[in-house]
Scaffold this active site. Structure first.
Site, PDB file in Angstrom:
ATOM      1  N   LYS A 151     -11.107  -3.405  -2.970  1.00 24.95           N
ATOM      2  CA  LYS A 151     -12.198  -2.422  -2.972  1.00 24.95           C
ATOM      3  C   LYS A 151     -11.790  -1.090  -3.561  1.00 24.95           C
ATOM      4  CE  LYS A 151     -14.287  -3.149   1.449  1.00 24.95           C
ATOM      5  NZ  LYS A 151     -13.088  -2.769   2.176  1.00 24.95           N
ATOM      6  N   LYS A 166      -4.736  -9.415  -6.002  1.00 25.15           N
ATOM      7  CA  LYS A 166      -6.054  -9.638  -5.391  1.00 25.15           C
ATOM      8  C   LYS A 166      -7.050  -8.555  -5.807  1.00 25.15           C
ATOM      9  CE  LYS A 166      -6.322  -7.124  -1.081  1.00 25.15           C
ATOM     10  NZ  LYS A 166      -7.417  -6.874  -0.225  1.00 25.15           N
ATOM     11  N   LYS A 223       0.825  -1.219   0.000  1.00 25.08           N
ATOM     12  CA  LYS A 223       0.000   0.000   0.000  1.00 25.08           C
ATOM     13  C   LYS A 223       0.849   1.255   0.000  1.00 25.08           C
ATOM     14  CE  LYS A 223      -4.542  -1.069   1.901  1.00 25.08           C
ATOM     15  NZ  LYS A 223      -5.562  -0.577   2.832  1.00 25.08           N
TER      16      LYS A 223
HETATM   17  N1  AQP Z   1      -9.632 -10.331  -3.044  1.00 22.31           N
HETATM   18  C1  AQP Z   1     -10.029 -10.864  -1.908  1.00 22.31           C
HETATM   19  N2  AQP Z   1     -10.296 -12.187  -1.824  1.00 22.31           N
HETATM   20  C2  AQP Z   1     -10.710 -12.743  -0.656  1.00 22.31           C
HETATM   21  N3  AQP Z   1     -10.916 -12.012   0.461  1.00 22.31           N
HETATM   22  C3  AQP Z   1     -10.671 -10.701   0.433  1.00 22.31           C
HETATM   23  N4  AQP Z   1     -10.770  -9.730   1.359  1.00 22.31           N
HETATM   24  C4  AQP Z   1     -10.403  -8.551   0.812  1.00 22.31           C
HETATM   25  N5  AQP Z   1     -10.069  -8.723  -0.471  1.00 22.31           N
HETATM   26  C5  AQP Z   1     -10.219 -10.051  -0.743  1.00 22.31           C
HETATM   27  C6  AQP Z   1     -11.235  -9.945   2.720  1.00 22.31           C
HETATM   28  O1  AQP Z   1     -12.349  -9.097   2.945  1.00 22.31           O
HETATM   29  C7  AQP Z   1     -12.379  -8.669   4.314  1.00 22.31           C
HETATM   30  C8  AQP Z   1     -12.505  -7.160   4.371  1.00 22.31           C
HETATM   31  O2  AQP Z   1     -11.281  -6.583   3.932  1.00 22.31           O
HETATM   32  P1  AQP Z   1     -11.057  -5.062   3.565  1.00 22.31           P
HETATM   33  O3  AQP Z   1     -12.139  -4.233   4.109  1.00 22.31           O
HETATM   34  O4  AQP Z   1      -9.643  -4.693   3.914  1.00 22.31           O
HETATM   35  O5  AQP Z   1     -11.231  -5.145   1.980  1.00 22.31           O
HETATM   36  P2  AQP Z   1     -10.256  -4.806   0.789  1.00 22.31           P
HETATM   37  O6  AQP Z   1     -10.944  -5.265  -0.457  1.00 22.31           O
HETATM   38  O7  AQP Z   1      -8.907  -5.368   1.063  1.00 22.31           O
HETATM   39  O8  AQP Z   1     -10.302  -3.229   0.883  1.00 22.31           O
HETATM   40  P3  AQP Z   1      -9.332  -2.115   0.429  1.00 22.31           P
HETATM   41  O9  AQP Z   1      -9.833  -0.871   1.095  1.00 22.31           O
HETATM   42  O10 AQP Z   1      -9.206  -2.098  -1.056  1.00 22.31           O
HETATM   43  O11 AQP Z   1      -7.999  -2.516   1.055  1.00 22.31           O
HETATM   44  P4  AQP Z   1      -6.706  -2.982   0.301  1.00 22.31           P
HETATM   45  O12 AQP Z   1      -6.155  -1.723  -0.283  1.00 22.31           O
HETATM   46  O13 AQP Z   1      -5.924  -3.574   1.414  1.00 22.31           O
HETATM   47  O14 AQP Z   1      -7.083  -3.981  -0.745  1.00 22.31           O
HETATM   48  C9  AQP Z   1     -11.100  -9.209   4.938  1.00 22.31           C
HETATM   49  O15 AQP Z   1     -11.386 -10.395   5.632  1.00 22.31           O
HETATM   50  C10 AQP Z   1     -10.206  -9.495   3.759  1.00 22.31           C
HETATM   51  O16 AQP Z   1      -9.276 -10.527   4.019  1.00 22.31           O
END
Ligand code: AQP
Length: 334
Positions: free
Chosen positions: A197, A194, A112
């Site tokens: 969001k 991955k 990040k």
């Molecule tokens: N791609 C994914 N596959 C499986 N599980 C996932 N999680 C997140 N992405 C995947 C799981 O969802 C839960 C909430 O995590 P989050 O709110 O951190 O979601 P995110 O998609 O990771 O959001 P952001 O804001 O975009 O964060 P970054 O920048 O870190 O990707 C968790 O249980 C997570 O494991």
């Protein structure tokens, strides 16, 4: 003995099928097996810049999504992290016992901070300490998360062990619960990373609230490979990811899926996958729209959740403060 379950989700960006399949849906399915606490982690969200009004709205939207997915407020607690100030307070105390070296190893910060470069905040670096506080405050045994959070849960466990050995038994040692299938749903356009969001490319992310036409369009455009065989093979990340999504929505076995699509082309597979996802998400989308008509109800549930859980958090925090020696000694005299 029933263990306590805690997990969180950031009120950011587009809730995608990775969040749904690996986290929210599983939380709903298993909620009654344990004492379950689900937190909308807005303090985590502000580790990167957020638009203030939108952030508040997202707290509500995320709660609506958890309820729509089947999390029952009579069974589980749902609340917004910033409404329980013990999270931030415990995070500070844990900061003072976590060695810098542990934090420097965190992969998510490395990734990040690359994206945010010199704008990366101290909070972003400290994210795992806050997450450890979230988990340890409730003496959590099980933390159901996606694969990307495994390292953070392990850090929380290490912190708990370190604290317990320094100050005596205080925290439960938490364990990550990661699904065997779908623990890391990959991006549709870049299946080597991955699904996230907050990514820039909207076509990379399959949102749970995407309308049917968008779901069809995104899946049809998803990156695959020049081979023709439809087979589960992690070495072929594009088609493997789509097959995993099919598996999770259909609940069919891998062999049956491979047989179903033997000799068929990618276009037909993608078209059938899109319909499967559309039908899988339809009830969730309908419930979400219905729930969002009464935001007052969702707001009240969140406040009740925070009121229910705050004494647990404060109880742990007071024990920790006592052990660490914060505050005044027992006073003599008047
Ligand atoms: N791609 C994914 N596959 C499986 N599980 C996932 N999680 C997140 N992405 C995947 C799981 O969802 C839960 C909430 O995590 P989050 O709110 O951190 O979601 P995110 O998609 O990771 O959001 P952001 O804001 O975009 O964060 P970054 O920048 O870190 O990707 C968790 O249980 C997570 O494991």
């Amino acid at each position: 003995m029933k263990k306590r379950v805690f997990s969180g989700i950031q009120p950011t960006g587009t809730i995608h099928i990775g969040n749904y399949l690996a986290a929210i849906r599983r939380w709903a399915i298993t909620q009654a097996e344990h004492e379950s606490i689900f937190c909308i982690v807005d303090l985590h969200a502000i580790t990167v810049p957020q638009e203030p009004k939108l952030l508040k709205a997202k707290n509500l939207e995320m709660a609506g999504m958890l309820l729509a997915a089947g999390i029952d407020p009579e069974v589980s607690v749902i609340f917004v992290q910033s409404r329980v100030s013990a999270h931030a307070e415990l995070a500070w105390i844990l900061n003072c016992i976590i060695p810098m070296g542990w934090m420097l190893r965190m992969i998510q910060f490395k990734e990040k901070s690359q994206r945010h470069k010199e704008q990366a905040s101290t909070g972003l670096f400290d994210y795992p300490a806050l997450m450890a506080a979230d988990i340890l405050l409730y003496r959590t045994g099980l933390v159901p998360v996606g694969e990307d959070q495994r390292q953070h849960v392990e850090l929380a466990r290490d912190v708990a062990e370190r604290f317990n050995s320094r100050y005596g038994p205080t925290f439960e040692l938490p364990e990550a619960v990661i699904p065997e299938v779908g623990s890391r749903i990959m991006g549709l356009k870049d299946p080597t990373k991955k699904m996230s969001k907050t990514g820039d490319d909207k076509d990379n992310v399959l949102g749970v609230l995407d309308p049917p036409d968008q779901i069809r369009a995104k899946i049809m455009k998803a990156v695959t490979d020049p081979l023709r065989e439809i087979r589960f093979d992690p070495e072929r990340p594009g088609i493997h990811n789509l097959l995993v999504i099919y598996e999770l929505f259909s609940a069919e076995g891998r062999q049956a899926i491979e047989q179903r699509f033997a000799g068929k082309g990618y276009a037909q597979f993608k078209a059938e996958l899109a319909e499967m996802v559309i039908e899988g998400l339809r009830p969730l989308q309908a419930r979400f729209c219905e729930l969002m008509k009464d935001q007052g109800y969702i707001g009240r549930l969140l406040e009740e959740g925070a009121d229910r859980i705050r004494p647990v958090a404060e109880g742990t925090l007071n024990t920790v403060k006592e052990k660490v020696g914060l505050g005044l000694p027992v006073l003599r005299g008047s």
